[in-house]
Design a protein around this motif. Structure first.
Motif, PDB file in Angstrom:
ATOM      1  N   GLU A  74       0.833  -1.191   0.000  1.00  0.00           N
ATOM      2  CA  GLU A  74       0.000   0.000   0.000  1.00  0.00           C
ATOM      3  C   GLU A  74       0.874   1.249   0.000  1.00  0.00           C
ATOM      4  O   GLU A  74       1.910   1.286   0.677  1.00  0.00           O
ATOM      5  N   SER A  76       0.854   5.229   0.896  1.00  0.00           N
ATOM      6  CA  SER A  76       0.145   6.306   1.591  1.00  0.00           C
ATOM      7  C   SER A  76       0.540   7.630   0.944  1.00  0.00           C
ATOM      8  O   SER A  76       1.728   7.986   0.889  1.00  0.00           O
ATOM      9  N   ASN A  92     -11.817   8.913  -6.560  1.00  0.00           N
ATOM     10  CA  ASN A  92     -12.570   8.405  -5.426  1.00  0.00           C
ATOM     11  C   ASN A  92     -12.131   6.977  -5.136  1.00  0.00           C
ATOM     12  O   ASN A  92     -11.356   6.371  -5.903  1.00  0.00           O
ATOM     13  N   VAL A  93     -12.642   6.423  -4.047  1.00  0.00           N
ATOM     14  CA  VAL A  93     -12.290   5.062  -3.658  1.00  0.00           C
ATOM     15  C   VAL A  93     -12.731   4.083  -4.757  1.00  0.00           C
ATOM     16  O   VAL A  93     -13.848   4.167  -5.272  1.00  0.00           O
ATOM     17  N   VAL A 194      -7.294   3.102  -5.795  1.00  0.00           N
ATOM     18  CA  VAL A 194      -7.488   3.937  -4.605  1.00  0.00           C
ATOM     19  C   VAL A 194      -8.315   3.151  -3.590  1.00  0.00           C
ATOM     20  O   VAL A 194      -9.452   2.754  -3.860  1.00  0.00           O
ATOM     21  N   SER A 195      -7.739   2.909  -2.414  1.00  0.00           N
ATOM     22  CA  SER A 195      -8.442   2.159  -1.363  1.00  0.00           C
ATOM     23  C   SER A 195      -8.940   3.050  -0.232  1.00  0.00           C
ATOM     24  O   SER A 195      -9.759   2.625   0.576  1.00  0.00           O
ATOM     25  N   LEU A 196      -8.457   4.284  -0.167  1.00  0.00           N
ATOM     26  CA  LEU A 196      -8.910   5.209   0.878  1.00  0.00           C
ATOM     27  C   LEU A 196      -8.803   6.630   0.356  1.00  0.00           C
ATOM     28  O   LEU A 196      -7.827   6.988  -0.312  1.00  0.00           O
ATOM     29  N   ARG A 197      -9.809   7.447   0.667  1.00  0.00           N
ATOM     30  CA  ARG A 197      -9.786   8.874   0.316  1.00  0.00           C
ATOM     31  C   ARG A 197     -10.167   9.675   1.544  1.00  0.00           C
ATOM     32  O   ARG A 197     -11.275   9.541   2.072  1.00  0.00           O
ATOM     33  N   ALA A 198      -9.238  10.515   2.005  1.00  0.00           N
ATOM     34  CA  ALA A 198      -9.509  11.406   3.126  1.00  0.00           C
ATOM     35  C   ALA A 198      -9.510  12.860   2.694  1.00  0.00           C
ATOM     36  O   ALA A 198      -9.735  13.751   3.516  1.00  0.00           O
ATOM     37  N   GLU A 210      -2.480  12.305   5.724  1.00  0.00           N
ATOM     38  CA  GLU A 210      -2.791  11.335   4.673  1.00  0.00           C
ATOM     39  C   GLU A 210      -4.048  11.758   3.929  1.00  0.00           C
ATOM     40  O   GLU A 210      -5.085  12.039   4.532  1.00  0.00           O
ATOM     41  N   PHE A 212      -4.789  10.059   0.541  1.00  0.00           N
ATOM     42  CA  PHE A 212      -5.220   8.882  -0.208  1.00  0.00           C
ATOM     43  C   PHE A 212      -4.366   7.689   0.218  1.00  0.00           C
ATOM     44  O   PHE A 212      -3.249   7.839   0.737  1.00  0.00           O
ATOM     45  N   ARG A 213      -4.928   6.508  -0.035  1.00  0.00           N
ATOM     46  CA  ARG A 213      -4.156   5.273   0.114  1.00  0.00           C
ATOM     47  C   ARG A 213      -4.370   4.458  -1.152  1.00  0.00           C
ATOM     48  O   ARG A 213      -5.479   4.338  -1.661  1.00  0.00           O
TER      49      ARG A 213
END
Length: 381
Positions: A74, A76, A92-93, A194-198, A210, A212-213
């Motif tokens: 992953e 970060s 987006n995710v 994309v697995s995470l969007r903050a 952070e 995105f992941r």
């Protein structure tokens, strides 16, 4: 009184007649019982059974394990510039992105103004260096004729050096501002999902936050917990089949084994690369089997084995048609066959089915040999 005496005499006569009748019939009953016992003999078979012997079968060798599906790696992705406002978020995710693709953008007006100021400072430093260099060059020429004092000459040379240092500092500031301008654009460091969007439009991010992941390359792996005793049987490159909760299966390949074993569970971690599959998602629990190839085994039908008091037994038929409860060690299973590791020999005959109804030492009547029956069926085909 007379009536009572007659009743008693009648009862006594009836009893004597019944006793005489029993005495007459008793010899016949005894004879019949003797004939039956003679016909039955000393022991009758407890059950009519079919027998079988060990047969060789090629069975796949597999090791079962369970574990979670996780990203291979992953990335970060965070904010590097401090105090800037997000003005655009483009992904987006779940979106698949390419290396260098724009993910988000910060407001760049402040950084652009500081960059312009740094360029101006650099231009000024270049002019100052040119002037100082000219003064130092003239001072060196005058030094040969002695028209200028040595102290003044040294001052001009030092001024040239200071102007050169200020030019380098201006260049460093310009590079810093150029880097800050580049940091207003958040780009993907690699291909992936994309697995995470903050990131939120309008938010002011701090350095290191952070946003995105990213699952690098979109690659997933199965992290299986394998019993320590089975780790020596595994080798990188072996094929693995993983079963998901929905009944779907994924092919995988063992990439590596963890160098250490967990002290609490005594299990080791095996890392399995998974083929792309739409049903596979990070965080899922899955079970799977490591394929170690095929190996010949001596097998019996599972119906020939019996579990008693935590041990496995078979009923071995002796030459006197009596069964002997024999303890065996079981191995792999394939369909309705089970591997016998030890306990009986290849020529031993064992009861093929119905072993739960037999006890040690029971006399049986052998009706057929299941191995011969199966062989005849295959020959007829």
């Amino acid at each position: 009184m007379m009536k009572t005496s007659r009743k008693l005499a009648l009862v006594a006569a009836t009893a004597l007649a019944g006793a005489a009748f029993v005495a007459v019939l008793s010899p016949a009953n005894d004879a019949s019982s003797a004939v039956t016992d003679a016909t039955r003999g000393p022991g009758q078979p407890a059950l009519a059974v079919a027998v079988t012997t060990l047969s060789q079968l090629t069975i796949p060798t597999r090791i079962a394990a369970s574990g979670n599906i996780q990203p291979w790696q992953e990335a970060s992705i965070g904010a590097e510039a401090n105090g800037l406002r997000l003005v655009e978020v483009k992904v987006n995710v779940g979106d698949r992105v390419r290396r260098g693709q724009l993910l988000a953008r910060f407001a760049a007006e402040t950084v652009e103004a500081e960059l312009a100021q740094a360029r101006a400072a650099l231009a000024e430093a270049e002019v100052m260096l040119g002037e100082a260099a000219g003064n130092a060059r003239r001072a060196r020429l005058l030094a040969e004729s002695g028209a200028m004092a040595a102290q003044q000459i040294e001052q001009q040379v030092s001024a040239e050096r200071a102007a050169g240092a200020r030019l380098e500092a201006a260049r460093a500031v310009l590079a810093t501002q150029s880097l800050r301008l580049a940091q207003t654009r958040i780009v993907a460091p690699d291909d992936g999902i994309v697995s995470l969007r903050a990131a939120t439009v309008g938010a002011v991010a701090s350095a290191g936050q952070e946003l995105f992941r990213l699952i690098r390359g979109g690659r997933l792996e199965w992290r299986a917990e394998v019993a320590g005793r089975d780790l020596d049987l595994l080798r990188p490159g072996q094929r693995v089949t993983i079963a998901l909760a929905g009944g779907q299966h994924i092919a995988g390949e063992l990439r590596m084994l963890a160098p250490a074993i967990d002290l609490q569970t005594r299990n080791g971690m095996a890392y399995v690369d998974l083929a792309p599959h739409p049903a596979a998602r990070a965080g899922m629990f899955a079970r799977g089997e490591f394929d170690l190839g095929e190996r010949a085994a001596e097998t019996l039908p599972q119906s020939a084995t019996l579990l008693r008091e935590g041990f496995s037994y078979v009923m071995r038929v002796g030459d006197d048609s009596r069964v002997e409860q024999t303890r065996v060690s079981l191995g792999r299973r394939s369909g309705d066959r089970v591997e016998i590791l030890q306990g009986i020999k290849a020529q031993d005959r064992v009861v093929a089915a119905g072993v739960a109804f037999l006890g040690d030492g029971d006399l049986v009547h052998v009706t057929s040999d299941t191995d011969n029956i199966d062989a005849n069926k295959q020959a007829s085909r």
